[in-house]
Write an enzyme that holds these catalytic residues in place. Structure first.
Site, PDB file in Angstrom:
ATOM      1  N   ARG A 146      90.113  53.783  14.198  1.00 31.97           N
ATOM      2  CA  ARG A 146      89.362  53.001  15.175  1.00 31.97           C
ATOM      3  C   ARG A 146      90.330  52.031  15.825  1.00 31.97           C
ATOM      4  NH1 ARG A 146      84.054  51.429  14.927  1.00 31.97           N
ATOM      5  NH2 ARG A 146      84.574  50.513  16.932  1.00 31.97           N
ATOM      6  N   GLY A 147      89.857  51.372  16.880  1.00 32.13           N
ATOM      7  CA  GLY A 147      90.675  50.343  17.510  1.00 32.13           C
ATOM      8  C   GLY A 147      91.004  50.687  18.949  1.00 32.13           C
ATOM      9  N   ASN A 148      91.553  49.690  19.652  1.00 24.07           N
ATOM     10  CA  ASN A 148      91.903  49.893  21.049  1.00 24.07           C
ATOM     11  C   ASN A 148      93.213  50.687  21.169  1.00 24.07           C
ATOM     12  OD1 ASN A 148      93.997  48.058  20.543  1.00 24.07           O
ATOM     13  ND2 ASN A 148      92.851  46.321  21.352  1.00 24.07           N
ATOM     14  N   VAL A 149      93.638  50.904  22.395  1.00 21.41           N
ATOM     15  CA  VAL A 149      94.840  51.714  22.627  1.00 21.41           C
ATOM     16  C   VAL A 149      96.049  51.129  21.919  1.00 21.41           C
ATOM     17  CG1 VAL A 149      96.471  52.466  24.407  1.00 21.41           C
ATOM     18  CG2 VAL A 149      94.006  52.670  24.806  1.00 21.41           C
ATOM     19  N   SER A 207      87.460  60.651  16.845  1.00 23.17           N
ATOM     20  CA  SER A 207      86.475  61.565  17.414  1.00 23.17           C
ATOM     21  C   SER A 207      86.284  62.802  16.542  1.00 23.17           C
ATOM     22  CB  SER A 207      86.949  61.994  18.813  1.00 23.17           C
ATOM     23  OG  SER A 207      86.324  63.181  19.232  1.00 23.17           O
ATOM     24  N   THR A 260      96.196  49.264  19.254  1.00 21.13           N
ATOM     25  CA  THR A 260      96.071  49.455  17.807  1.00 21.13           C
ATOM     26  C   THR A 260      96.427  50.883  17.423  1.00 21.13           C
ATOM     27  OG1 THR A 260      94.347  47.763  17.661  1.00 21.13           O
ATOM     28  CG2 THR A 260      94.476  49.350  15.857  1.00 21.13           C
ATOM     29  N   ARG A 261      95.890  51.839  18.164  1.00 23.34           N
ATOM     30  CA  ARG A 261      96.092  53.247  17.808  1.00 23.34           C
ATOM     31  C   ARG A 261      97.553  53.661  17.992  1.00 23.34           C
ATOM     32  NH1 ARG A 261      90.525  56.492  18.915  1.00 23.34           N
ATOM     33  NH2 ARG A 261      89.108  54.737  18.697  1.00 23.34           N
ATOM     34  N   LYS A 268      81.407  58.861  29.253  1.00 20.60           N
ATOM     35  CA  LYS A 268      81.240  59.578  27.982  1.00 20.60           C
ATOM     36  C   LYS A 268      80.559  58.714  26.917  1.00 20.60           C
ATOM     37  CE  LYS A 268      85.823  58.624  25.965  1.00 20.60           C
ATOM     38  NZ  LYS A 268      87.064  59.233  25.430  1.00 20.60           N
ATOM     39  N   ASP A 269      80.487  57.395  27.148  1.00 23.85           N
ATOM     40  CA  ASP A 269      79.809  56.502  26.200  1.00 23.85           C
ATOM     41  C   ASP A 269      78.302  56.419  26.427  1.00 23.85           C
ATOM     42  OD1 ASP A 269      82.288  55.914  25.145  1.00 23.85           O
ATOM     43  OD2 ASP A 269      82.458  53.940  26.111  1.00 23.85           O
ATOM     44  N   THR A 282      92.667  60.139  15.155  1.00 20.89           N
ATOM     45  CA  THR A 282      91.649  60.153  16.202  1.00 20.89           C
ATOM     46  C   THR A 282      90.363  59.586  15.625  1.00 20.89           C
ATOM     47  OG1 THR A 282      90.286  61.499  17.692  1.00 20.89           O
ATOM     48  CG2 THR A 282      91.000  62.541  15.648  1.00 20.89           C
ATOM     49  N   ARG A 315      82.764  45.444  29.358  1.00 20.06           N
ATOM     50  CA  ARG A 315      83.283  45.145  28.029  1.00 20.06           C
ATOM     51  C   ARG A 315      84.594  44.384  28.173  1.00 20.06           C
ATOM     52  NH1 ARG A 315      84.084  50.721  25.360  1.00 20.06           N
ATOM     53  NH2 ARG A 315      85.007  49.437  23.738  1.00 20.06           N
ATOM     54  N   SER A 369      87.478  44.920  26.494  1.00 24.16           N
ATOM     55  CA  SER A 369      88.706  45.633  26.140  1.00 24.16           C
ATOM     56  C   SER A 369      89.621  45.767  27.352  1.00 24.16           C
ATOM     57  CB  SER A 369      88.383  47.027  25.593  1.00 24.16           C
ATOM     58  OG  SER A 369      87.957  47.889  26.636  1.00 24.16           O
ATOM     59  N   CYS A 417      76.390  61.100  21.357  1.00 18.49           N
ATOM     60  CA  CYS A 417      77.729  60.932  21.918  1.00 18.49           C
ATOM     61  C   CYS A 417      78.838  61.151  20.888  1.00 18.49           C
ATOM     62  CB  CYS A 417      77.878  59.525  22.508  1.00 18.49           C
ATOM     63  SG  CYS A 417      76.720  59.131  23.823  1.00 18.49           S
ATOM     64  N   ARG A 432      84.753  65.408  17.611  1.00 18.91           N
ATOM     65  CA  ARG A 432      85.018  66.512  18.549  1.00 18.91           C
ATOM     66  C   ARG A 432      86.489  66.900  18.516  1.00 18.91           C
ATOM     67  NH1 ARG A 432      87.656  66.160  23.118  1.00 18.91           N
ATOM     68  NH2 ARG A 432      87.531  63.890  23.090  1.00 18.91           N
ATOM     69  N   ARG A 433      87.371  65.911  18.625  1.00 20.98           N
ATOM     70  CA  ARG A 433      88.805  66.210  18.568  1.00 20.98           C
ATOM     71  C   ARG A 433      89.199  66.758  17.199  1.00 20.98           C
ATOM     72  NH1 ARG A 433      89.928  60.448  21.344  1.00 20.98           N
ATOM     73  NH2 ARG A 433      90.019  61.091  23.527  1.00 20.98           N
TER      74      ARG A 433
END
Length: 326
Positions: free
Chosen positions: A154-157, A130, A159-160, A84-85, A128, A14, A16, A251, A132-133
């Protein structure tokens, strides 16, 4: 697509920052093993371009399909995924050639003002993407009289973390492994204990996938990549993913799992598998564990996951996951 350099191996990844960082690490390791140059072939997946909620577009598996298609078309020789994906069902024409030694599987907090999770102010907004989180953070907050609002992001590191730096959120929860791999571990303000938040099945581990040995070239590559495999990590993530599959959860379901080794001094004695599933508001969690001999085969690791899944289902886990995977 351009022809590869003579003798070069093409690694699908990918685009990213995190995907490229972990793919470069694998590329370097494969180059050291084989002596062959490794080219990174950047592939855009639907999960990278869509801003829709992951659970609505098929979960984290949407990051995998385009890479697998490129493998099957022969455009790349192997691919690197965040384990995990990966959907739990493995295609017959592809093989998981290696699962290297796992990074830190924990989740971490990146918060304003260097705050720890338990120091967050009342009403703090925690981001988050997720479920799960979300389920486990809300459960912990309920149990410890913390008043937080878990906000979907959502978004990459960048962005978050930007949501925190810009004041839109008080904190975000991310995977420790990802921040370690891109050299941003110094931005972590709190490591979340696995007793507080169990990670996603396979979190912190990478999956190196290639075609399933239909030619001698494929077979040679499988053998070479196999040198990167860590048997303990593979056994652990196999048990975790077996639990996820036996729960019939995808997932993106609110399922956490972690298998770790229990040692007596320097001697590894057993493997413990912990699992959790809960409602996203944190009002109900089913959290159980099982312990057994360290799996020596794929079937033994799978059995460990199935045993725990059966116990969790008997405690009502199925009713907590919303729509189960088909």
């Amino acid at each position: 697509m351009s022809e590869p350099v003579q003798g070069a191996l093409r690694l699908g990844t990918r685009r990213s920052q995190l995907a490229l960082a972990q793919s470069r690490q694998v590329a370097d390791a494969v180059h050291r093993l084989t002596g062959r140059p490794v080219e990174l072939v950047e592939i855009t997946t639907y999960g990278d371009v869509s801003r829709e909620d992951l659970a609505q577009i098929g979960g984290t598996g949407v990051f995998v399909t385009a890479l697998r298609d490129a493998l099957l078309r022969g455009e790349v020789d192997f691919a690197v995924h965040s384990l995990k994906d990966l959907p739990t069902a493995q295609p017959d024409d592809l093989v998981l050639a290696a699962v290297p030694e796992r990074e830190d599987p924990r989740d971490v907090l990146v918060a304003r003002d260097e705050l720890k999770f338990t120091d967050l102010p009342r009403g703090a907004r925690v981001g988050t993407g997720s479920t799960r989180r979300t389920a486990q953070l809300n459960s912990y907050a309920r149990a410890h009289d913390l008043d937080i609002e878990v906000v979907p992001v959502r978004g990459n590191v960048d962005t978050r973390i930007g949501f925190v730096r810009g004041g839109e959120l008080d904190a975000v929860v991310l995977a420790a492994a990802g921040l370690n791999r891109i050299g941003r571990a110094d931005e972590v303000t709190d490591f979340l204990s696995v007793d507080m938040v169990l990670p996603a099945p396979g979190q912190g581990a990478l999956a190196i996938e290639c075609r399933a040995g239909n030619t001698s070239r494929d077979s040679d590559l499988i053998a070479a990549l196999g040198e990167l495999d860590d048997p303990y990590t593979r056994a652990a993530v196999t048990a975790e993913r077996s639990l996820l599959a036996a729960l019939e959860a995808g997932c993106s379901a609110p399922v956490g799992a972690l298998a770790d080794l229990l040692a007596d001094g320097q001697i590894v004695k057993e493997m413990r598998l912990r699992g959790v599933v809960g409602t996203t508001d944190g009002s109900t969690l089913v959290q159980l564990s099982t312990t057994g001999p360290v799996p020596e085969t794929y079937d033994q690791a799978m059995a460990l996951g199935r045993v725990l899944a059966a116990e969790m289902l008997a405690k009502g886990a199925a009713g907590l996951m919303g729509e189960r995977a088909q």
